[in-house]
Design a protein around this motif. Sequence first.
Motif, PDB file in Angstrom:
ATOM      1  N   ARG A  20       0.864  -1.187   0.000  1.00 24.92           N
ATOM      2  CA  ARG A  20       0.000   0.000   0.000  1.00 24.92           C
ATOM      3  C   ARG A  20       0.902   1.238   0.000  1.00 24.92           C
ATOM      4  O   ARG A  20       1.693   1.439   0.919  1.00 24.92           O
ATOM      5  N   LEU A  21       0.790   2.053  -1.034  1.00 21.89           N
ATOM      6  CA  LEU A  21       1.599   3.271  -1.123  1.00 21.89           C
ATOM      7  C   LEU A  21       1.146   4.273  -0.064  1.00 21.89           C
ATOM      8  O   LEU A  21      -0.033   4.640  -0.005  1.00 21.89           O
ATOM      9  N   ASP A  22       2.087   4.692   0.775  1.00 22.93           N
ATOM     10  CA  ASP A  22       1.758   5.611   1.866  1.00 22.93           C
ATOM     11  C   ASP A  22       2.033   7.071   1.518  1.00 22.93           C
ATOM     12  O   ASP A  22       1.237   7.951   1.854  1.00 22.93           O
ATOM     13  N   GLU A  23       3.167   7.321   0.848  1.00 24.37           N
ATOM     14  CA  GLU A  23       3.621   8.705   0.728  1.00 24.37           C
ATOM     15  C   GLU A  23       4.347   8.914  -0.594  1.00 24.37           C
ATOM     16  O   GLU A  23       4.962   7.989  -1.141  1.00 24.37           O
ATOM     17  N   VAL A  24       4.271  10.149  -1.113  1.00 19.67           N
ATOM     18  CA  VAL A  24       5.004  10.540  -2.306  1.00 19.67           C
ATOM     19  C   VAL A  24       5.867  11.749  -1.958  1.00 19.67           C
ATOM     20  O   VAL A  24       5.356  12.742  -1.419  1.00 19.67           O
ATOM     21  N   GLU A  25       7.161  11.656  -2.242  1.00 12.94           N
ATOM     22  CA  GLU A  25       8.070  12.781  -2.051  1.00 12.94           C
ATOM     23  C   GLU A  25       8.166  13.538  -3.365  1.00 12.94           C
ATOM     24  O   GLU A  25       8.624  12.990  -4.372  1.00 12.94           O
ATOM     25  N   CYS A  26       7.719  14.801  -3.360  1.00 10.51           N
ATOM     26  CA  CYS A  26       7.737  15.661  -4.543  1.00 10.51           C
ATOM     27  C   CYS A  26       8.997  16.513  -4.458  1.00 10.51           C
ATOM     28  O   CYS A  26       9.113  17.367  -3.570  1.00 10.51           O
ATOM     29  N   VAL A  27       9.959  16.275  -5.336  1.00 11.49           N
ATOM     30  CA  VAL A  27      11.281  16.876  -5.171  1.00 11.49           C
ATOM     31  C   VAL A  27      11.709  17.648  -6.408  1.00 11.49           C
ATOM     32  O   VAL A  27      11.274  17.376  -7.535  1.00 11.49           O
ATOM     33  N   VAL A  28      12.583  18.626  -6.169  1.00 10.52           N
ATOM     34  CA  VAL A  28      13.220  19.407  -7.218  1.00 10.52           C
ATOM     35  C   VAL A  28      14.636  19.704  -6.743  1.00 10.52           C
ATOM     36  O   VAL A  28      14.877  19.853  -5.538  1.00 10.52           O
ATOM     37  N   SER A  29      15.584  19.761  -7.650  1.00  9.39           N
ATOM     38  CA  SER A  29      16.976  20.045  -7.292  1.00  9.39           C
ATOM     39  C   SER A  29      17.185  21.552  -7.152  1.00  9.39           C
ATOM     40  O   SER A  29      16.775  22.326  -8.011  1.00  9.39           O
ATOM     41  N   ASP A  30      17.862  21.972  -6.065  1.00  9.41           N
ATOM     42  CA  ASP A  30      18.290  23.364  -5.971  1.00  9.41           C
ATOM     43  C   ASP A  30      19.667  23.510  -6.615  1.00  9.41           C
ATOM     44  O   ASP A  30      20.167  22.564  -7.247  1.00  9.41           O
ATOM     45  N   LEU A  31      20.314  24.670  -6.498  1.00  9.82           N
ATOM     46  CA  LEU A  31      21.597  24.874  -7.179  1.00  9.82           C
ATOM     47  C   LEU A  31      22.688  23.913  -6.710  1.00  9.82           C
ATOM     48  O   LEU A  31      23.436  23.380  -7.530  1.00  9.82           O
ATOM     49  N   GLU A  49      -2.292  18.207  -9.292  1.00  9.00           N
ATOM     50  CA  GLU A  49      -1.589  18.289 -10.569  1.00  9.00           C
ATOM     51  C   GLU A  49      -0.256  19.003 -10.423  1.00  9.00           C
ATOM     52  O   GLU A  49       0.612  18.889 -11.295  1.00  9.00           O
ATOM     53  N   TYR A  50      -0.097  19.743  -9.338  1.00  7.29           N
ATOM     54  CA  TYR A  50       1.131  20.491  -9.115  1.00  7.29           C
ATOM     55  C   TYR A  50       1.171  20.902  -7.651  1.00  7.29           C
ATOM     56  O   TYR A  50       0.192  20.736  -6.912  1.00  7.29           O
ATOM     57  N   PHE A  51       2.314  21.433  -7.216  1.00  7.80           N
ATOM     58  CA  PHE A  51       2.387  22.042  -5.894  1.00  7.80           C
ATOM     59  C   PHE A  51       3.289  23.265  -5.984  1.00  7.80           C
ATOM     60  O   PHE A  51       3.881  23.532  -7.030  1.00  7.80           O
ATOM     61  N   HIS A  52       3.349  24.032  -4.915  1.00  8.80           N
ATOM     62  CA  HIS A  52       4.094  25.288  -4.938  1.00  8.80           C
ATOM     63  C   HIS A  52       5.315  25.217  -4.024  1.00  8.80           C
ATOM     64  O   HIS A  52       5.285  24.600  -2.956  1.00  8.80           O
ATOM     65  N   LYS A  78       8.296  34.559  -4.737  1.00  3.94           N
ATOM     66  CA  LYS A  78       7.177  34.156  -5.581  1.00  3.94           C
ATOM     67  C   LYS A  78       7.037  32.639  -5.582  1.00  3.94           C
ATOM     68  O   LYS A  78       8.035  31.909  -5.568  1.00  3.94           O
ATOM     69  N   ASP A  79       5.816  32.167  -5.646  1.00  2.00           N
ATOM     70  CA  ASP A  79       5.575  30.732  -5.750  1.00  2.00           C
ATOM     71  C   ASP A  79       5.847  30.249  -7.171  1.00  2.00           C
ATOM     72  O   ASP A  79       5.408  30.865  -8.155  1.00  2.00           O
ATOM     73  N   MET A  80       6.563  29.149  -7.271  1.00  2.00           N
ATOM     74  CA  MET A  80       6.717  28.448  -8.539  1.00  2.00           C
ATOM     75  C   MET A  80       5.646  27.358  -8.610  1.00  2.00           C
ATOM     76  O   MET A  80       5.115  26.915  -7.597  1.00  2.00           O
ATOM     77  N   ILE A  81       5.351  26.931  -9.821  1.00  2.00           N
ATOM     78  CA  ILE A  81       4.439  25.813 -10.028  1.00  2.00           C
ATOM     79  C   ILE A  81       5.282  24.588 -10.358  1.00  2.00           C
ATOM     80  O   ILE A  81       5.994  24.565 -11.361  1.00  2.00           O
ATOM     81  N   LEU A  82       5.249  23.592  -9.492  1.00  2.27           N
ATOM     82  CA  LEU A  82       6.057  22.384  -9.635  1.00  2.27           C
ATOM     83  C   LEU A  82       5.173  21.263 -10.172  1.00  2.27           C
ATOM     84  O   LEU A  82       4.237  20.820  -9.496  1.00  2.27           O
ATOM     85  N   LYS A  83       5.468  20.819 -11.398  1.00  2.00           N
ATOM     86  CA  LYS A  83       4.677  19.769 -12.031  1.00  2.00           C
ATOM     87  C   LYS A  83       5.474  18.470 -12.108  1.00  2.00           C
ATOM     88  O   LYS A  83       6.653  18.489 -12.480  1.00  2.00           O
ATOM     89  N   PRO A  84       4.844  17.350 -11.773  1.00  2.00           N
ATOM     90  CA  PRO A  84       5.590  16.083 -11.723  1.00  2.00           C
ATOM     91  C   PRO A  84       5.934  15.563 -13.109  1.00  2.00           C
ATOM     92  O   PRO A  84       5.139  15.661 -14.041  1.00  2.00           O
TER      93      PRO A  84
END
Length: 452
Positions: A20-31, A49-52, A78-84
Amino acid sequence: MADWIEKLPEAAREFLNGKRLDEVECVVSDLPGIARGKAVPASKFARQEYFHLPDSIFYQTITGEWADAAGDEGFIEKDMILKPDMSTASAAPWTGDTTIQVIHDAYDRKGNPVPCSPRNVLKRVVQLYKDQGWQPVVAPEMEFYLVARNIDPAKGIEPMMGRSGRPAAARQAYSMTAVDEFGPVIDHIYDFAEDQGFEIDGITQEGGAGQLEINLRHGDPVKLADEVFYFKRLIREAALRHDCFATFMAKPIADEPGSAMHIHHSVIDIETGKNIFSGPAGGETDAFFHFIAGLQNHLPAAIAVLAPYVNSYRRYVPDHAAPINLEWGRDNRTTGIRVPLSGPDSRRIENRLAGMDCNPYLGIAASLACGYLGLMEEKRPDKQFKGDAYEGEEDIPRVMGEALDLFEESAALAQVLGPEFARVYAIVKRAEYNEFLQVISPWEREHLLLNV
């Protein structure tokens, strides 16, 4: 939820099979290449569909301070729109519950790619190749150290304790016995990599005490950068399972070799599927030499990206398995630019300058950018170097400040990587460098306190 799970990459589906999938880590690389993002319940991820995240994550230095790089609007976060990008969905097998990771792409409110996002920088460079009818191909090599736990920054870094109960010994390059010393850690690396669907081309013992190298199969630059980004976390987690640290510092231990991320490049003609470095009869083409010239002419400006910290420049010392100049040679590991032994179809050019501490997206992007400029400028490289390149002249910046000067002066490199990225990167790295210059080192206290 079942619908989107069925569309995940095969390795992710196999990992979730019967769980059973419990959690999803939504990640983006910084510099720096640190994973930033949010962990959300799987049920919530299925609905979003996205997060900020604020764009300020790209203005942060490695120490957590903020550089004054926000631009004309000021530091308003400012908020960015992060799309998977669901093709990057991958297991996080070290977590306590059933978790997957997904790399996201960053967009502004108008739907434009955020220019400071490292993944977007690499995509920009790859698109420049595609606009010319080319598909760049890369193969990164990852070097790193397994070291004893170190929780005191004032204490020197030491090799980890091997399976035999003795500290890892240096100068045992390619020793299978040395690899066996780290067997339990390597087993976990293999297990985690298999769970994540990554194909390891091989693991070898390098020349340093506790230093290993992992080779990855060649492929698409963005996909390979994603894998290196994931691998850094994977390897750290495997090491922690065995009471040691994995470090990707360019030079963690004095008098030991540094850790590189060698990058092999080739370029495919999209229409014909042929390697543009090889002609119809199998010989080396003009494009082959133009690419080398691009590396020679533009890598000095790119060093600030390939060697992003003050520690990075400690790696460029003679006779320690790292280059000190931009000579090129065939099957010559003393040169900064090496042409490995290969057949015409797999002819490639290796950049040996990048440190393992660089952000993989930015390191690969900068290296490809130099080659791209060479292909566009159609210049010839210097004459091939034969012999020991350590006997040649040093022509690599030796300190971060000098490298940043060259980076800021290169309009050509900034145009390929993106002017806004180049502006922000230079400001953030200047801030880091200035932070470092305020630190008084043990060497200064030991030799200057009572003697000057």
